[in-house]
Design an enzyme around this catalytic site. Sequence first.
Site, mmCIF file in Angstrom:
data_model
loop_
_atom_site.group_PDB
_atom_site.id
_atom_site.type_symbol
_atom_site.label_atom_id
_atom_site.label_comp_id
_atom_site.label_asym_id
_atom_site.label_seq_id
_atom_site.Cartn_x
_atom_site.Cartn_y
_atom_site.Cartn_z
ATOM 1 N N THR A 121 0.827 -1.212 0.000
ATOM 2 C CA THR A 121 0.000 0.000 0.000
ATOM 3 C C THR A 121 0.859 1.259 0.000
ATOM 4 O O THR A 121 1.990 1.251 0.506
ATOM 5 C CB THR A 121 -0.899 -0.014 1.261
ATOM 6 O OG1 THR A 121 -1.503 1.263 1.413
ATOM 7 C CG2 THR A 121 -0.121 -0.317 2.527
ATOM 8 N N ASP A 122 0.280 2.350 -0.500
ATOM 9 C CA ASP A 122 0.979 3.644 -0.461
ATOM 10 C C ASP A 122 1.088 4.179 0.971
ATOM 11 O O ASP A 122 1.872 5.092 1.247
ATOM 12 C CB ASP A 122 0.284 4.672 -1.367
ATOM 13 C CG ASP A 122 -1.168 4.942 -1.003
ATOM 14 O OD1 ASP A 122 -1.697 4.286 -0.079
ATOM 15 O OD2 ASP A 122 -1.788 5.812 -1.653
ATOM 16 N N GLU A 123 0.302 3.591 1.893
ATOM 17 C CA GLU A 123 0.302 4.102 3.269
ATOM 18 C C GLU A 123 1.627 3.895 3.984
ATOM 19 O O GLU A 123 1.864 4.480 5.037
ATOM 20 C CB GLU A 123 -0.795 3.417 4.090
ATOM 21 C CG GLU A 123 -2.168 3.747 3.614
ATOM 22 C CD GLU A 123 -3.235 3.363 4.612
ATOM 23 O OE1 GLU A 123 -2.914 3.107 5.782
ATOM 24 O OE2 GLU A 123 -4.395 3.330 4.207
ATOM 25 N N TYR A 148 -1.981 -0.834 11.049
ATOM 26 C CA TYR A 148 -2.105 -1.454 9.719
ATOM 27 C C TYR A 148 -0.920 -1.085 8.833
ATOM 28 O O TYR A 148 -0.220 -1.959 8.313
ATOM 29 C CB TYR A 148 -3.427 -1.023 9.041
ATOM 30 C CG TYR A 148 -3.418 -1.270 7.545
ATOM 31 C CD1 TYR A 148 -3.377 -2.570 7.034
ATOM 32 C CD2 TYR A 148 -3.408 -0.211 6.635
ATOM 33 C CE1 TYR A 148 -3.337 -2.819 5.668
ATOM 34 C CE2 TYR A 148 -3.373 -0.442 5.261
ATOM 35 C CZ TYR A 148 -3.337 -1.745 4.790
ATOM 36 O OH TYR A 148 -3.289 -1.977 3.427
ATOM 37 N N LYS A 152 2.219 -3.373 7.253
ATOM 38 C CA LYS A 152 2.451 -3.500 5.797
ATOM 39 C C LYS A 152 3.879 -3.035 5.484
ATOM 40 O O LYS A 152 4.574 -3.651 4.678
ATOM 41 C CB LYS A 152 1.429 -2.682 5.001
ATOM 42 C CG LYS A 152 0.016 -3.218 5.007
ATOM 43 C CD LYS A 152 -0.129 -4.614 4.409
ATOM 44 C CE LYS A 152 0.068 -4.647 2.913
ATOM 45 N NZ LYS A 152 -0.252 -5.995 2.346
HETATM 46 P P1 NAD Z 1 -9.647 -7.385 2.156
HETATM 47 O O1 NAD Z 1 -9.639 -7.171 3.626
HETATM 48 O O2 NAD Z 1 -10.865 -7.098 1.370
HETATM 49 O O3 NAD Z 1 -9.245 -8.911 1.840
HETATM 50 C C1 NAD Z 1 -8.222 -9.577 2.512
HETATM 51 C C2 NAD Z 1 -8.326 -11.073 2.188
HETATM 52 O O4 NAD Z 1 -7.252 -11.744 2.851
HETATM 53 C C3 NAD Z 1 -9.625 -11.713 2.674
HETATM 54 O O5 NAD Z 1 -10.128 -12.586 1.705
HETATM 55 C C4 NAD Z 1 -9.194 -12.487 3.915
HETATM 56 O O6 NAD Z 1 -10.006 -13.624 4.178
HETATM 57 C C5 NAD Z 1 -7.771 -12.876 3.541
HETATM 58 N N1 NAD Z 1 -6.929 -13.111 4.726
HETATM 59 C C6 NAD Z 1 -6.786 -12.303 5.812
HETATM 60 N N2 NAD Z 1 -5.953 -12.870 6.702
HETATM 61 C C7 NAD Z 1 -5.537 -14.040 6.157
HETATM 62 C C8 NAD Z 1 -4.656 -15.065 6.578
HETATM 63 N N3 NAD Z 1 -4.043 -15.001 7.767
HETATM 64 N N4 NAD Z 1 -4.448 -16.117 5.766
HETATM 65 C C9 NAD Z 1 -5.082 -16.204 4.560
HETATM 66 N N5 NAD Z 1 -5.945 -15.280 4.110
HETATM 67 C C10 NAD Z 1 -6.163 -14.197 4.901
HETATM 68 O O7 NAD Z 1 -8.393 -6.557 1.625
HETATM 69 P P2 NAD Z 1 -8.208 -5.750 0.251
HETATM 70 O O8 NAD Z 1 -8.722 -4.383 0.424
HETATM 71 O O9 NAD Z 1 -8.705 -6.604 -0.848
HETATM 72 O O10 NAD Z 1 -6.617 -5.669 0.202
HETATM 73 C C11 NAD Z 1 -5.852 -6.726 -0.387
HETATM 74 C C12 NAD Z 1 -4.380 -6.357 -0.334
HETATM 75 O O11 NAD Z 1 -4.161 -5.152 -1.044
HETATM 76 C C13 NAD Z 1 -3.843 -6.102 1.081
HETATM 77 O O12 NAD Z 1 -2.533 -6.626 1.138
HETATM 78 C C14 NAD Z 1 -3.821 -4.599 1.217
HETATM 79 O O13 NAD Z 1 -2.824 -4.185 2.113
HETATM 80 C C15 NAD Z 1 -3.488 -4.200 -0.205
HETATM 81 N N6 NAD Z 1 -3.973 -2.861 -0.619
HETATM 82 C C16 NAD Z 1 -5.266 -2.500 -0.429
HETATM 83 C C17 NAD Z 1 -5.713 -1.269 -0.914
HETATM 84 C C18 NAD Z 1 -7.166 -0.845 -0.762
HETATM 85 O O14 NAD Z 1 -7.505 0.265 -1.143
HETATM 86 N N7 NAD Z 1 -8.058 -1.666 -0.232
HETATM 87 C C19 NAD Z 1 -4.815 -0.411 -1.548
HETATM 88 C C20 NAD Z 1 -3.483 -0.814 -1.696
HETATM 89 C C21 NAD Z 1 -3.076 -2.049 -1.249
HETATM 90 O O1 DAU Z 2 -4.126 3.905 0.505
HETATM 91 C C1 DAU Z 2 -4.354 2.538 0.406
HETATM 92 C C2 DAU Z 2 -5.175 2.072 1.598
HETATM 93 O O2 DAU Z 2 -6.486 2.545 1.374
HETATM 94 C C3 DAU Z 2 -5.160 0.562 1.776
HETATM 95 O O3 DAU Z 2 -3.865 0.155 2.099
HETATM 96 C C4 DAU Z 2 -6.134 0.112 2.874
HETATM 97 O O4 DAU Z 2 -6.183 -1.287 2.937
HETATM 98 C C5 DAU Z 2 -7.492 0.670 2.540
HETATM 99 O O5 DAU Z 2 -8.410 0.349 3.577
HETATM 100 C C6 DAU Z 2 -7.429 2.172 2.350
HETATM 101 O O6 DAU Z 2 -7.102 2.828 3.601
HETATM 102 P P1 DAU Z 2 -7.905 4.153 4.068
HETATM 103 O O7 DAU Z 2 -7.794 4.229 5.531
HETATM 104 O O8 DAU Z 2 -7.499 5.311 3.241
HETATM 105 O O9 DAU Z 2 -9.391 3.699 3.590
HETATM 106 P P2 DAU Z 2 -10.832 3.837 4.255
HETATM 107 O O10 DAU Z 2 -11.792 3.331 3.222
HETATM 108 O O11 DAU Z 2 -10.913 3.263 5.605
HETATM 109 O O12 DAU Z 2 -11.001 5.418 4.376
HETATM 110 C C7 DAU Z 2 -10.794 6.277 3.288
HETATM 111 C C8 DAU Z 2 -10.872 7.714 3.817
HETATM 112 O O13 DAU Z 2 -12.227 7.982 4.216
HETATM 113 C C9 DAU Z 2 -10.021 7.966 5.042
HETATM 114 O O14 DAU Z 2 -9.534 9.299 4.986
HETATM 115 C C10 DAU Z 2 -10.996 7.822 6.215
HETATM 116 C C11 DAU Z 2 -12.291 8.330 5.622
HETATM 117 N N1 DAU Z 2 -13.557 7.746 6.114
HETATM 118 C C12 DAU Z 2 -13.658 6.391 6.210
HETATM 119 C C13 DAU Z 2 -14.846 5.810 6.605
HETATM 120 C C14 DAU Z 2 -14.980 4.309 6.732
HETATM 121 C C15 DAU Z 2 -14.638 8.573 6.370
HETATM 122 O O15 DAU Z 2 -14.547 9.828 6.259
HETATM 123 N N2 DAU Z 2 -15.827 8.014 6.753
HETATM 124 C C16 DAU Z 2 -15.976 6.654 6.878
HETATM 125 O O16 DAU Z 2 -17.080 6.208 7.220
#
Ligand code: NAD
Ligand code: DAU
Length: 332
Positions: A121-123, A148, A152
């Site tokens: 992630t960019d975080e 989190y 990562k």
């Molecule tokens: P998600 O929470 O929707 O899915 C995570 C998946 O991993 C689920 O299917 C869960 O069952 C599985 N999992 C969790 N713990 C596990 C374990 N111990 N063993 C096996 N499986 C396990 O997450 P997402 O939003 O789809 O993110 C996927 C990946 O992408 C993560 O590595 C996250 O850090 C990265 N990422 C997410 C975002 C975003 O915006 N959501 C952005 C950049 C990177």
């Molecule tokens: O940048 C990549 C990341 O983006 C991933 O690594 C994470 O897995 C993914 O969850 C996401 O992280 P954020 O914390 O940015 O995402 P989230 O959807 O939780 O929130 C997005 C923004 O919106 C953040 O600034 C918090 C805000 N927010 C979130 C929720 C759930 C609100 O204002 N209201 C809300 O109800």
Amino acid sequence: MKIVVTGGAGFIGSNFVRYLYRERPSWHIAVYDKLTYAGDKRNLEGLDGDRVHLIEADICDEQKIDRAVADCDMVVHFAAESHNDNSLHSPWPFVETNLVGTFRILEAVRKHNKRLHHVSTDEVYGDLALDDPAKFTPDTPYNPSSPYSSTKAGSDLLVRAWVRSFGIQATISNCSNNYGPYQHVEKFIPRQITEILDGRRPKLYGSGENVRDWIHTEDHSSGVLAIVEHGRSGETYLIGANGEKSNKEVVELILELMGKDPKDYECVNDRPGHDLRYAIDTTTLHDELGWSPIYTDFRRGLSKTIDWYRQNESWWRLQKAETEAKYQEIGR
Ligand code: NAD
Ligand code: DAU
């Protein structure tokens, strides 16, 4: 090609599995997933069982991950605990899955000499000021804020160390905020859409000025596939789509697209340590691998996503009450 996709039943992982299934019809995909609250077998419905099979297991399980890795050509590692708010409330599962789980995968990959792509992630880079002209690049120093993002960041560093010290073949990608179908309703965009569908007001943390750099999950998938096929081992690639928007702008657009008053939202307690702004410079991915995003019209991508949640209430309904009960507990 036989590929293991960890976390392939989650949001981004399952979208990647569907993308691969369509784009690489000769590949066999083993989805390795523990099916936590964030994983759902239904995300893989409709895929031919001869080409995609599910291994329901934990990446921390040394023997099971070893067997799965031994039996494939490469691993794409999405599995993680992924929600910042959960990590503030209960950090241990993040340490266990994101750090110990990645360690287990690295050891299996090292033992069996298999290629790894690690999805991050960019975080990991921390946050930027709203008026900072800079964006994150692969050279930006790591400075994570939450349990989190720090786990990562730690997992990325483990991958880098295994490349340098043990010579494993691995790449890393750091992507910005994804949106699209199958995203858990705990996350910002689906939470707001489903709040409106349930007749409640969207909830903005703090003043809503925080900026995220949105990318459609389909573009994340094409970026990962480009790296899997053409990336240089040991490299880190940043994936983003020039989609910077404040949370307030996104909520207002969701309200407008759903036929509501764009000002009809409420401001709730802010997230502790809330990162202000993320922004990605994708020059390397673009110049080196010729990748670019397709979903460049955020309004259109968001509108399609809203349609998906309207049409798939049975998919999200079960998660919704439990998720809102958790938010209620923490006052957000
Ligand atoms: P998600 O929470 O929707 O899915 C995570 C998946 O991993 C689920 O299917 C869960 O069952 C599985 N999992 C969790 N713990 C596990 C374990 N111990 N063993 C096996 N499986 C396990 O997450 P997402 O939003 O789809 O993110 C996927 C990946 O992408 C993560 O590595 C996250 O850090 C990265 N990422 C997410 C975002 C975003 O915006 N959501 C952005 C950049 C990177
Ligand atoms: O940048 C990549 C990341 O983006 C991933 O690594 C994470 O897995 C993914 O969850 C996401 O992280 P954020 O914390 O940015 O995402 P989230 O959807 O939780 O929130 C997005 C923004 O919106 C953040 O600034 C918090 C805000 N927010 C979130 C929720 C759930 C609100 O204002 N209201 C809300 O109800």
